[in-house]
Design a protein around this motif. Structure first.
Motif, mmCIF file in Angstrom:
data_model
loop_
_atom_site.group_PDB
_atom_site.id
_atom_site.type_symbol
_atom_site.label_atom_id
_atom_site.label_comp_id
_atom_site.label_asym_id
_atom_site.label_seq_id
_atom_site.Cartn_x
_atom_site.Cartn_y
_atom_site.Cartn_z
ATOM 1 N N PRO A 114 0.794 -1.241 0.000
ATOM 2 C CA PRO A 114 0.000 0.000 0.000
ATOM 3 C C PRO A 114 0.824 1.289 0.000
ATOM 4 N N LYS A 115 2.104 1.224 0.393
ATOM 5 C CA LYS A 115 2.905 2.454 0.481
ATOM 6 C C LYS A 115 3.150 3.083 -0.885
ATOM 7 N N TYR A 116 3.031 2.312 -1.944
ATOM 8 C CA TYR A 116 3.258 2.851 -3.285
ATOM 9 C C TYR A 116 1.962 3.448 -3.828
ATOM 10 N N THR A 117 2.028 4.748 -4.156
ATOM 11 C CA THR A 117 0.850 5.439 -4.679
ATOM 12 C C THR A 117 0.934 5.701 -6.180
ATOM 13 N N GLY A 118 2.076 5.402 -6.785
ATOM 14 C CA GLY A 118 2.223 5.640 -8.208
ATOM 15 C C GLY A 118 3.337 4.805 -8.799
ATOM 16 N N ILE A 119 3.356 4.724 -10.126
ATOM 17 C CA ILE A 119 4.340 3.903 -10.826
ATOM 18 C C ILE A 119 5.750 4.453 -10.629
ATOM 19 N N TRP A 120 5.917 5.757 -10.830
ATOM 20 C CA TRP A 120 7.249 6.341 -10.783
ATOM 21 C C TRP A 120 7.840 6.262 -9.377
ATOM 22 N N GLN A 121 6.998 6.436 -8.350
ATOM 23 C CA GLN A 121 7.464 6.303 -6.969
ATOM 24 C C GLN A 121 7.992 4.891 -6.709
ATOM 25 N N CYS A 122 7.264 3.884 -7.217
ATOM 26 C CA CYS A 122 7.672 2.492 -7.038
ATOM 27 C C CYS A 122 8.975 2.206 -7.776
ATOM 28 N N VAL A 123 9.085 2.693 -9.000
ATOM 29 C CA VAL A 123 10.298 2.478 -9.794
ATOM 30 C C VAL A 123 11.511 3.103 -9.107
ATOM 31 N N GLN A 124 11.359 4.340 -8.632
ATOM 32 C CA GLN A 124 12.466 5.031 -7.964
ATOM 33 C C GLN A 124 12.886 4.296 -6.689
ATOM 34 N N ASP A 125 11.892 3.875 -5.899
ATOM 35 C CA ASP A 125 12.188 3.195 -4.640
ATOM 36 C C ASP A 125 12.896 1.855 -4.888
ATOM 37 N N MET A 126 12.404 1.102 -5.885
ATOM 38 C CA MET A 126 13.030 -0.171 -6.209
ATOM 39 C C MET A 126 14.458 0.018 -6.697
ATOM 40 N N TYR A 127 14.665 1.001 -7.553
ATOM 41 C CA TYR A 127 16.008 1.222 -8.094
ATOM 42 C C TYR A 127 16.964 1.691 -6.997
ATOM 43 N N ARG A 128 16.479 2.534 -6.092
ATOM 44 C CA ARG A 128 17.332 3.037 -5.013
ATOM 45 C C ARG A 128 17.751 1.910 -4.067
ATOM 46 N N GLN A 129 16.851 0.983 -3.787
ATOM 47 C CA GLN A 129 17.129 -0.083 -2.823
ATOM 48 C C GLN A 129 17.785 -1.311 -3.459
ATOM 49 N N GLU A 130 17.396 -1.643 -4.706
ATOM 50 C CA GLU A 130 17.824 -2.924 -5.288
ATOM 51 C C GLU A 130 18.530 -2.802 -6.629
ATOM 52 N N ARG A 131 18.600 -1.584 -7.156
ATOM 53 C CA ARG A 131 19.193 -1.359 -8.471
ATOM 54 C C ARG A 131 18.449 -2.155 -9.552
ATOM 55 N N VAL A 132 19.098 -2.330 -10.696
ATOM 56 C CA VAL A 132 18.438 -2.967 -11.843
ATOM 57 C C VAL A 132 18.064 -4.416 -11.541
#
Length: 316
Positions: free
Chosen positions: A31-49
């Motif tokens: 539920p913490k993800y409210t949008g696509i770009w927020q999710c993409v940024q968070d995933m890339y910051r924590q786990e990279r590609v």
């Protein structure tokens, strides 16, 4: 020929769409993800590609079989229906025939895709589940520290080693789920998967057939490459548009085994999700599904048609 062409098309499709599929699952289950770009940024910051390709190896290994089964079942069902109704397998099918064949192909594939989907969703979401477990452990340590009276000059207790990921890979994930949850665990969410794939594949093949008719030039029996690309892409978008509500429920049911279980079944998951997050929750990931479906199914159908024509020419 249909089985071979379907297998090739499926592999190409999963290679194109998997990163967006990972983002879609995260949005649907967290539920913490409210949008696509927020999710993409968070995933890339924590786990990279690498995080976008979690759980990819199992779908790549199985998608050829699943896609082969889907396309092969569809065409064989359609041929049998045409033979039964019109006396010839080569007769032009009615739209009800296409819809029924697509519906059957969607139901049949669930028996193969359910364990794969369970492993894929668990691997795609295990990072967030691990973070939640660590946060809960830290809260318990703080609570116990506030109650206990520490002696003078006593060093603070160490936080302990950070636990590693629960699942080391797709096969380990399947083995762990089977051991801890039994055979039912491998088919968790299969009821939602049946609802999702049945009517979505009926929509998928029906819309592709109609669009191919519209895009075929006069005097030709089939559309050109551009027509196949457009028909395949649009068919994928329409199929995911009707599949997304059950896809959300399926993802939540399958991700539910990583911690404290929240959902007792399909209906309880629907009611709980809608009560807590509103009716919009059933359409989480819809935009992403449609954006992903267009290029993926363009590739699937154009590869499928090309492989089908190539195998026919080789056999002739």
């Amino acid at each position: 020929m249909d089985f071979i062409a379907g297998a090739i098309g499926g592999i190409c499709g999963v290679a194109v769409g998997y990163p967006l599929d990972t983002v879609k699952v995260r949005i649907q289950t967290e539920p913490k993800y409210t949008g696509i770009w927020q999710c993409v940024q968070d995933m890339y910051r924590q786990e990279r590609v690498r995080g976008f390709y979690r759980g990819l190896s199992l779908p790549v290994c199985t998608v050829s079989l699943v896609s082969s089964l889907s396309f092969g079942t569809y065409h064989h069902c359609l041929a049998h229906i045409c033979r039964f109704r019109y006396g010839s397998a080569d007769a032009k099918p009615a739209r009800t025939d296409i819809t029924l064949s697509g519906f059957i192909s969607g139901l049949v594939r669930v028996f193969l895709t359910s364990p794969t989907e369970v492993a894929k969703v668990r691997l795609q979401t295990q990072t967030q589940a691990q973070a939640q477990t660590q946060a809960q452990a830290q809260m318990r340590r703080r609570s116990s520290a506030s109650v206990a009276v520490a002696p003078p000059l006593c060093l603070a207790p160490s936080a302990g080693p950070v636990p590693g990921p629960r699942y080391r890979g797709p096969l380990h994930c399947l083995a762990t789920v089977a051991r801890e949850e039994g055979l039912r665990g491998l088919y968790k969410g299969s009821s939602a998967l049946l609802f999702r794939d049945g009517h979505s594949f009926a929509t998928y093949f029906l819309s592709y057939s109609i669009l191919c008719e519209w895009l075929t030039r006069t005097g030709h029996s089939q559309p050109d490459v551009l027509g196949v690309l457009m028909a395949g892409g649009c068919a994928g978008v329409l199929a995911w548009a009707v599949a997304t509500p059950m896809d959300v429920i399926k993802s939540r049911l399958q991700a539910d085994g990583q911690g404290q279980r929240r959902y007792r079944g399909l209906l309880h998951c629907v009611v709980t999700s809608v009560r807590e997050e509103g009716p919009r929750v059933l359409f989480k990931g819809l935009t992403l599904n449609c954006c992903r479906a267009f290029p993926v199914n363009m590739v699937v159908f154009v590869t499928y048609e090309a492989a089908l024509r190539l195998t026919r020419s080789l056999l002739e």
